[in-house]
Motif scaffolding. Structure first.
Motif, PDB file in Angstrom:
ATOM      1  N   THR A  84       0.834  -1.204   0.000  1.00 51.13           N
ATOM      2  CA  THR A  84       0.000   0.000   0.000  1.00 51.13           C
ATOM      3  C   THR A  84       0.872   1.258   0.000  1.00 51.13           C
ATOM      4  O   THR A  84       0.647   2.189  -0.790  1.00 51.13           O
ATOM      5  N   LEU A  85       1.865   1.286   0.870  1.00 54.28           N
ATOM      6  CA  LEU A  85       2.756   2.449   0.944  1.00 54.28           C
ATOM      7  C   LEU A  85       3.562   2.610  -0.335  1.00 54.28           C
ATOM      8  O   LEU A  85       3.759   3.730  -0.831  1.00 54.28           O
ATOM      9  N   LEU A  86       4.055   1.500  -0.893  1.00 52.97           N
ATOM     10  CA  LEU A  86       4.847   1.555  -2.131  1.00 52.97           C
ATOM     11  C   LEU A  86       4.048   2.149  -3.279  1.00 52.97           C
ATOM     12  O   LEU A  86       4.519   3.058  -3.983  1.00 52.97           O
ATOM     13  N   CYS A  87       2.837   1.642  -3.488  1.00 52.63           N
ATOM     14  CA  CYS A  87       2.025   2.112  -4.612  1.00 52.63           C
ATOM     15  C   CYS A  87       1.551   3.552  -4.403  1.00 52.63           C
ATOM     16  O   CYS A  87       1.453   4.323  -5.370  1.00 52.63           O
ATOM     17  N   THR A  88       1.282   3.912  -3.160  1.00 50.50           N
ATOM     18  CA  THR A  88       0.882   5.295  -2.878  1.00 50.50           C
ATOM     19  C   THR A  88       2.021   6.254  -3.195  1.00 50.50           C
ATOM     20  O   THR A  88       1.818   7.301  -3.833  1.00 50.50           O
ATOM     21  N   ALA A  89       3.241   5.917  -2.769  1.00 49.33           N
ATOM     22  CA  ALA A  89       4.396   6.769  -3.046  1.00 49.33           C
ATOM     23  C   ALA A  89       4.655   6.863  -4.547  1.00 49.33           C
ATOM     24  O   ALA A  89       4.958   7.941  -5.075  1.00 49.33           O
ATOM     25  N   ALA A  90       4.547   5.740  -5.256  1.00 52.61           N
ATOM     26  CA  ALA A  90       4.778   5.752  -6.704  1.00 52.61           C
ATOM     27  C   ALA A  90       3.719   6.567  -7.428  1.00 52.61           C
ATOM     28  O   ALA A  90       4.022   7.289  -8.391  1.00 52.61           O
ATOM     29  N   ALA A  91       2.458   6.467  -6.995  1.00 47.52           N
ATOM     30  CA  ALA A  91       1.399   7.257  -7.627  1.00 47.52           C
ATOM     31  C   ALA A  91       1.661   8.746  -7.463  1.00 47.52           C
ATOM     32  O   ALA A  91       1.477   9.536  -8.407  1.00 47.52           O
ATOM     33  N   CYS A  92       2.109   9.145  -6.279  1.00 50.34           N
ATOM     34  CA  CYS A  92       2.425  10.557  -6.056  1.00 50.34           C
ATOM     35  C   CYS A  92       3.596  10.996  -6.921  1.00 50.34           C
ATOM     36  O   CYS A  92       3.598  12.100  -7.488  1.00 50.34           O
ATOM     37  N   ALA A  93       4.613  10.128  -7.054  1.00 50.62           N
ATOM     38  CA  ALA A  93       5.780  10.480  -7.858  1.00 50.62           C
ATOM     39  C   ALA A  93       5.426  10.605  -9.336  1.00 50.62           C
ATOM     40  O   ALA A  93       5.882  11.525 -10.029  1.00 50.62           O
ATOM     41  N   LEU A  94       4.608   9.688  -9.851  1.00 48.54           N
ATOM     42  CA  LEU A  94       4.235   9.739 -11.266  1.00 48.54           C
ATOM     43  C   LEU A  94       3.372  10.951 -11.592  1.00 48.54           C
ATOM     44  O   LEU A  94       3.300  11.379 -12.748  1.00 48.54           O
ATOM     45  N   ALA A  95       2.712  11.499 -10.583  1.00 50.46           N
ATOM     46  CA  ALA A  95       1.871  12.677 -10.814  1.00 50.46           C
ATOM     47  C   ALA A  95       2.694  13.924 -11.105  1.00 50.46           C
ATOM     48  O   ALA A  95       2.160  14.903 -11.657  1.00 50.46           O
ATOM     49  N   VAL A  96       3.997  13.892 -10.764  1.00 55.51           N
ATOM     50  CA  VAL A  96       4.809  15.100 -10.927  1.00 55.51           C
ATOM     51  C   VAL A  96       5.959  14.944 -11.913  1.00 55.51           C
ATOM     52  O   VAL A  96       6.652  15.911 -12.193  1.00 55.51           O
TER      53      VAL A  96
END
Length: 429
Positions: A84-96
């Motif tokens: 959950t933490l991994l995918c959340t961090a990656a989603a935030c990174a891909l947004a920018v």
């Protein structure tokens, strides 16, 4: 997503298993697709499949001993929360970051590798919980396994299509959905019963535990034959999966949504095969149903290699997954019957490692070969699969007495097999 009448031992675990399986299938199929869409590189697509599966081998290697030592529910909850933490961090990174740049590719590759490790740690834990339910079901073990596999196949049905649709919106949404599913799995984790060897496994080293599992596999001929045949079968299936985005999008000229639709339709066929398999085993037994499933999968794999267009390809993939679904019911039922409860986690790790080694091998082969050579590769794998499965089911027939009667959770290991003992304990660290 589920339409099964779930037995009492599995009722509380259905949501946990379903949300975890859907998260795994969505990510497994979407990440190579994302790489192909953003880079148009068949080599990187194969490399993405390779990087997804290499860490999974590590998870299988240590997952069983960890389950034996810390209990399945704790391992599952921890791995699901980490994903959950991994995918959340990656989603935030891909947004920018730029959508098609090097940074996005690195992020997605990292999620594929780390997420694969965590997904398979969850799988080992949830399979251990499923084995407890199978042993409790006694003679109806195959019915429990068919329900569990039905949940998995439902995820196989929904995951690829969901991944393709989410990618049409954007990778950030796809990763957010995977994170939400992982969080649901963690929140719905059930409590595992205590291990039969909880005291011994608490002090046993991973290496010693794996040696125990390896000796168990070698000491049960039917299990060894089963692993041998499924090694070749999984190689053919893995090459098919790894090459599917390239075949559909490059050779046939269709979109990423078509890739998801093909595998989702195949999942529906496999789901029906799993449901029918339960009654077939009741009537004909494990060996005939397994042999029929193996023959179907081998023939379909040959046909897939020769498919001239998307329509024929979709049909052959559906037949292939129907055969694989029947094989999976037989495999898990035999595995639950053959492996002594006292060493289940360790032996499960060894058997799964041996069975999934073809996955990264398939990714490496697809990455190394041009798209035009992939049908020939699949044809060669199909021939190898047919030969290996014929030998494997010949061996299973010869040793059929070893799985005709079911073991119970209290059964000791068969003669000649290792049991947890002080000799397996590690030296003081």
């Amino acid at each position: 997503m589920l339409s099964f009448a779930v037995p009492a031992p599995m009722a509380r675990s259905s949501l946990m298993r379903a949300s975890d399986a859907l998260a795994t299938q969505t990510a497994t199929y979407a990440i190579p697709l994302l790489i192909l869409v953003t880079t148009r590189s068949t080599a990187l697509t194969g490399a993405a499949f390779l990087l997804e599966w290499l860490p999974r081998l590590m998870a299988f290697t240590i997952g069983g001993p960890l389950v034996d030592r810390f209990r399945a529910d704790r391992v599952f909850r921890t791995a699901a929360l980490a994903r959950t933490l991994l995918c959340t961090a990656a989603a935030c990174a891909l947004a920018v970051v730029p959508a098609a740049g090097t940074a996005a590719t690195v992020i997605v590759m990292t999620v594929g590798a780390a997420g694969g490790l965590l997904s398979q740690a969850c799988f080992v834990a949830v399979e251990t919980l499923g084995a407890h339910a199978s042993r409790a079901a006694g003679a109806d073990a195959h019915r429990v396994q068919s329900v569990q596999i039905g949940i998995d196949q439902s995820a196989l049905l929904a995951g690829p299509l969901l991944g393709g649709l989410l990618l049409a919106v954007g990778p950030t949404l796809m990763l957010t959905v995977v994170a939400a599913l992982s969080a649901t799995a963690a929140a719905s984790t059930i409590t595992a019963p205590p291990s039969a060897d909880s005291t011994a496994s608490g002090v046993r080293a991973v290496a010693a535990s794996l040696r125990t599992g390896w000796r168990t596999v070698r000491g049960i001929p039917a299990l060894a034959w089963l692993v041998t045949g499924l090694f070749a079968s999984n190689l053919a299936l893995a090459v098919t999966q790894a090459s599917a985005p390239i075949t559909v999008m490059t050779s046939y000229g269709h979109s990423s949504i078509a890739v998801g639709a093909v595998w989702s339709a195949a999942g529906l066929v496999s789901l029906a095969a799993v449901a029918a398999c339960r009654r077939a085993i009741d009537r004909f037994g494990l060996w005939p149903v397994g042999a029929a499933g193996a023959a179907t999968a081998c023939a379909a794999c040959l046909a897939t290699a020769l498919a001239p267009n998307l329509g024929v390809y979709a049909v052959t993939i559906g037949v292939l997954m129907a055969g694989e679904g029947a094989l999976t019911v037989v495999l898990r039922t035999l595995r639950a019957r053959l492996i002594p409860a006292a060493v289940f986690g360790s032996t499960l790790s060894v058997t799964i490692v041996l069975i999934v080694v073809p996955m990264p091998v398939a990714g490496a082969l697809v990455a190394a070969l041009p798209a035009s050579a992939l049908p020939g590769l699949l044809l060669a794998c199909a021939v190898l699969q047919g030969l290996a499965m014929a030998l494997a089911f010949r061996g299973l027939w010869h040793h059929r007495a070893s799985y005709a009667s079911r073991p119970t959770a209290a059964d000791p290991a068969p003669a000649g097999l290792p049991v947890p003992a002080e000799a397996d304990a590690p030296r003081a660290a």
